[in-house]
Scaffold this active site. Structure first.
Site, mmCIF file in Angstrom:
data_model
loop_
_atom_site.group_PDB
_atom_site.id
_atom_site.type_symbol
_atom_site.label_atom_id
_atom_site.label_comp_id
_atom_site.label_asym_id
_atom_site.label_seq_id
_atom_site.Cartn_x
_atom_site.Cartn_y
_atom_site.Cartn_z
ATOM 1 N N SER A 109 0.836 -1.197 0.000
ATOM 2 C CA SER A 109 0.000 0.000 0.000
ATOM 3 C C SER A 109 0.879 1.258 0.000
ATOM 4 C CB SER A 109 -0.949 -0.057 1.201
ATOM 5 O OG SER A 109 -1.923 0.954 1.143
ATOM 6 N N HIS B 176 -2.440 -1.588 -4.159
ATOM 7 C CA HIS B 176 -3.892 -1.547 -4.297
ATOM 8 C C HIS B 176 -4.339 -0.094 -4.262
ATOM 9 C CE1 HIS B 176 -4.582 -1.949 0.382
ATOM 10 N NE2 HIS B 176 -3.948 -0.856 0.056
#
Length: 213
Positions: A108, A133
């Site tokens: 992330s 993501h």
């Protein structure tokens, strides 16, 4: 890290050590030694206090010598977008090249900061895992509040996709597809994708600036 004794680097203002990483004596010894070797360590969730400490360390090392590289080591599951963007902007703001090194996990926001290192100076250890993501966050309140929050989330998502595309060289359409759900990369896959430039197994493969004289 070199065994040569390194001088203690003064820590300005509030305590720059990351919370929860041992007692004061341990923190003083380890983190000041790392700073003396121009190493900044992100080893936790990215949140405001961690971001403030890392930004302060980057600014300190830039003020000390704007010509020598800074090394940001990353083992992080991600965290706050705003805290991560503070680190990102400071990395771009300082005059130094900021080299990045992933170990363990860069997911992330950890992945985002990893790929934002200076071109040609982004490294991964061989068994590190990288995950990309789209940003997420809770939405609540009145209908008007929800609309505003949704607009901001779309802005953040697009902005981060554009930055990842810039740093990796991937088309933004590819980033959009690949970040729609969690996508995991091995170190070699991360190199092929453009998150890192080198997969290294030994410390000597990462150039060191050495301790401050």
């Amino acid at each position: 890290m070199s065994n040569i004794a390194a001088p203690r680097l003064p820590v300005p203002g509030p305590d720059l050590r990351a919370p929860g990483q041992g007692g004061p004596a341990f923190d003083d010894q380890v983190f000041n030694r790392l700073l003396a070797n121009r190493i900044v360590f992100l080893g936790s969730v990215v949140e405001d206090s961690i971001a403030n400490a890392i930004c302060a360390q980057l600014l300190l090392l830039n003020a000390e010598d704007p010509t020598r590289d800074i090394f940001l080591y990353i083992n992080s599951p991600g965290g706050s977008v705003s805290a991560g963007m503070a680190i990102y902007d400071t990395m771009q703001f300082v005059e130094n090249d900021v080299a990045t090194v992933s170990l363990g996990l860069a997911a992330s926001m950890g992945q985002f900061l990893l790929c934002a290192g200076a071109s040609g100076k982004r490294y991964s250890l061989p068994h590190a895992r990288i995950m990309m993501h789209q940003p997420s966050g809770g939405i609540g309140g009145t209908a008007s509040d929800i609309a505003i929050q949704a607009e901001q989330m779309l802005y953040t998502k697009r902005m981060m996709q554009e930055r990842i595309a810039f740093h990796t060289g991937q088309p933004i359409e590819q980033i959009e597809r690949d970040s729609d759900r969690d996508r995991w990369f091995t170190a070699e896959e991360a190199k092929d994708y453009g998150f890192v430039d080198h997969v290294v197994q030994q410390a000597r493969q990462v150039p060191s600036e050495g301790p401050v004289s």
